[in-house]
Design an enzyme around this catalytic site. Structure first.
Site, mmCIF file in Angstrom:
data_model
loop_
_atom_site.group_PDB
_atom_site.id
_atom_site.type_symbol
_atom_site.label_atom_id
_atom_site.label_comp_id
_atom_site.label_asym_id
_atom_site.label_seq_id
_atom_site.Cartn_x
_atom_site.Cartn_y
_atom_site.Cartn_z
ATOM 1 N N PHE A 170 -53.212 40.505 70.300
ATOM 2 C CA PHE A 170 -52.424 40.642 69.072
ATOM 3 C C PHE A 170 -52.943 41.834 68.283
ATOM 4 O O PHE A 170 -54.058 42.036 67.990
ATOM 5 C CB PHE A 170 -52.958 39.278 68.235
ATOM 6 C CG PHE A 170 -52.081 39.574 66.786
ATOM 7 C CD1 PHE A 170 -50.767 39.027 66.781
ATOM 8 C CD2 PHE A 170 -52.881 39.944 65.679
ATOM 9 C CE1 PHE A 170 -50.127 38.974 65.608
ATOM 10 C CE2 PHE A 170 -52.079 40.212 64.655
ATOM 11 C CZ PHE A 170 -50.688 39.672 64.514
ATOM 12 N N ASP A 193 -59.476 48.199 69.237
ATOM 13 C CA ASP A 193 -58.863 47.609 67.992
ATOM 14 C C ASP A 193 -59.718 46.489 67.302
ATOM 15 O O ASP A 193 -59.957 45.502 67.970
ATOM 16 C CB ASP A 193 -57.417 46.823 68.285
ATOM 17 C CG ASP A 193 -56.710 46.126 67.115
ATOM 18 O OD1 ASP A 193 -57.288 45.877 65.950
ATOM 19 O OD2 ASP A 193 -55.524 45.795 67.366
ATOM 20 N N LYS A 226 -57.794 45.417 57.326
ATOM 21 C CA LYS A 226 -58.357 44.294 56.582
ATOM 22 C C LYS A 226 -59.473 44.401 55.924
ATOM 23 O O LYS A 226 -59.376 44.603 54.608
ATOM 24 C CB LYS A 226 -58.553 43.293 58.077
ATOM 25 C CG LYS A 226 -57.146 42.720 58.778
ATOM 26 C CD LYS A 226 -57.466 41.475 59.494
ATOM 27 C CE LYS A 226 -56.341 41.142 60.328
ATOM 28 N NZ LYS A 226 -54.995 40.889 59.443
#
Length: 403
Positions: free
Chosen positions: A147, A232, A261
């Site tokens: 993801f 990531d 985030k």
């Protein structure tokens, strides 16, 4: 005499969303109005313990005083210049973020997906200009069940049909191999490979942690085969796993790091590509950009986030309380919990399907005053703010006993 306006309830507000909001989410039936620390409060005044923390965007809790203060101070001075001009907050943000991660240069962006897209562009340009891959033939190797976001390019290499269905034609140039399989990765890498892009821990897949040695193996393989290692860490980074970065558990330094985030402190969207100098040096004026990327407000908040991490306090809290989380989940195995995977304050919990789907479990825990989010099947994710106390963590674990 005019009657006083009726206070709108959660049910009223949820119904009001239905005709005007795109249905790309299926939220739990709670309408949050206020929050502080590890707790949120709905419009009726009910309080809930937040065990999701905005998918790690709220690593430091809701409205952390140092982050709110940084935002307030910057709001009174300057919020946006665009990158057409310099501003007085950007250099410090970039310098301190590079130092925190052990890399050289920073490309500031806004969202996690933007960071991934930017990383892909940089890797391809590096492949053509530095590695010598023929034009338009660069490939990037990724892992199944990944993801990295939901843009059209990113879903092109997703294996989640919910994210892909109906959005083709897809962007070429990606090879998908099983996660945690070094032999498959080795076989997929060739002279056209610009980079290997992986999550050090796969979050959306259910907090899937690779075998010891996998990340070190990826680092060795990419160095030996002459391609970039892109990590990531948009969900796993910035203290979540008990280290500043999840790759640090194996002493690995990637060529390129994708952050987001938690970098915005739950206040503004902030992301970044952080990389070796020779990698980001392939970008020149006009080759990539963002009106809001690295804006003064984002840089001020991002610098305050880096300042919190420079002390090591939050990494240590995640490591210590991660032990409490693991112990508590171990005691639940066989009592509704089938298995779990945890690192630091991050866990994927597989619940017996006979107990309910992930969605049903989320609704039951909501009734108990605890907010979690399901992922695939009967798996739920736990990712509380790193500010959570041991007693609060105990409360969350106790709620799982009702399953």
């Amino acid at each position: 005499m005019t009657a006083p306006a009726r206070t709108r309830t959660s049910a009223d507000l949820i119904r009001a969303e239905e005709p005007v909001l795109a249905h790309n989410y299926h939220p739990l039936p709670v309408v949050v109005a206020r929050a502080e620390g590890t707790w949120v409060e709905d419009v009726e005044g009910r309080r809930y313990l937040d065990m999701l923390a905005g998918y790690s965007a709220l690593n430091f809790g809701h409205r952390h005083p140092a982050l709110i203060e940084a935002a307030h101070q910057q709001l009174d001075r300057l919020t946006l210049t665009s990158r057409a001009f310099h501003h007085d907050r950007l250099a410090e943000f970039a310098q301190r973020l590079a130092a925190l991660t052990g890399l050289d240069m920073v490309l500031p962006m806004n969202t996690g997906a933007e960071a991934v897209e930017s990383g892909i562009k940089v890797a391809r340009k590096w492949a053509y200009e530095v590695k010598g891959v023929p034009a338009d033939r660069a490939t990037i190797v990724v892992a199944a069940e990944n993801f990295h976001g939901r843009t059209t390019t990113i879903v092109s290499f997703s294996t989640d049909e919910t994210a892909r269905a109906g959005f083709g034609p897809f962007t070429p140039g990606f090879r998908i191999v099983p996660y945690n399989d070094l032999a498959a990765l080795e076989a997929a890498v060739d002279e056209t490979t610009a980079a290997v892009l992986i999550e050090p821990i796969q979050g959306e897949a259910g907090v899937v942690i690779p075998d010891d040695g996998y990340l070190a193996g990826v680092r060795e393989l990419t160095r030996r085969r002459g391609c970039l290692f892109i990590a990531d860490e948009i969900q796993s980074g910035l203290g979540r796993t008990g280290r500043t970065l999840a790759v640090e558990h194996e002493g690995v330094v990637p060529d390129m790091l994708l952050l987001g985030k938690a970098l915005g402190g739950g206040i503004v969207p902030v992301s970044a590509v952080v990389a070796r100098r020779d990698v980001l040096a392939v970008l020149g004026p006009g080759s990539h950009g963002s009106t809001f990327g690295g804006n003064p407000l984002a840089a001020a908040v991002g610098t305050a986030v880096v300042s919190l991490l420079e002390t090591g306090e939050f990494q240590a809290r995640a490591a210590t309380l991660g032990g409490v989380l693991r112990d508590g989940l171990t005691g639940l195995v066989g009592r509704g919990v089938v298995a779990f995977r945890a690192r630091g304050l991050w866990a994927g919990v597989d619940v017996d399907p006979a107990v309910g789907t992930g969605r049903e479990i989320g609704e039951r825990l909501l009734a108990e005053g605890v907010l979690v989010k399901d992922t695939h099947g009967s798996t739920i994710r736990l990712a509380p703010p790193l500010t959570i106390t041991e007693d609060e963590l105990g409360t969350a674990l106790e709620s799982l006993r009702v399953l």
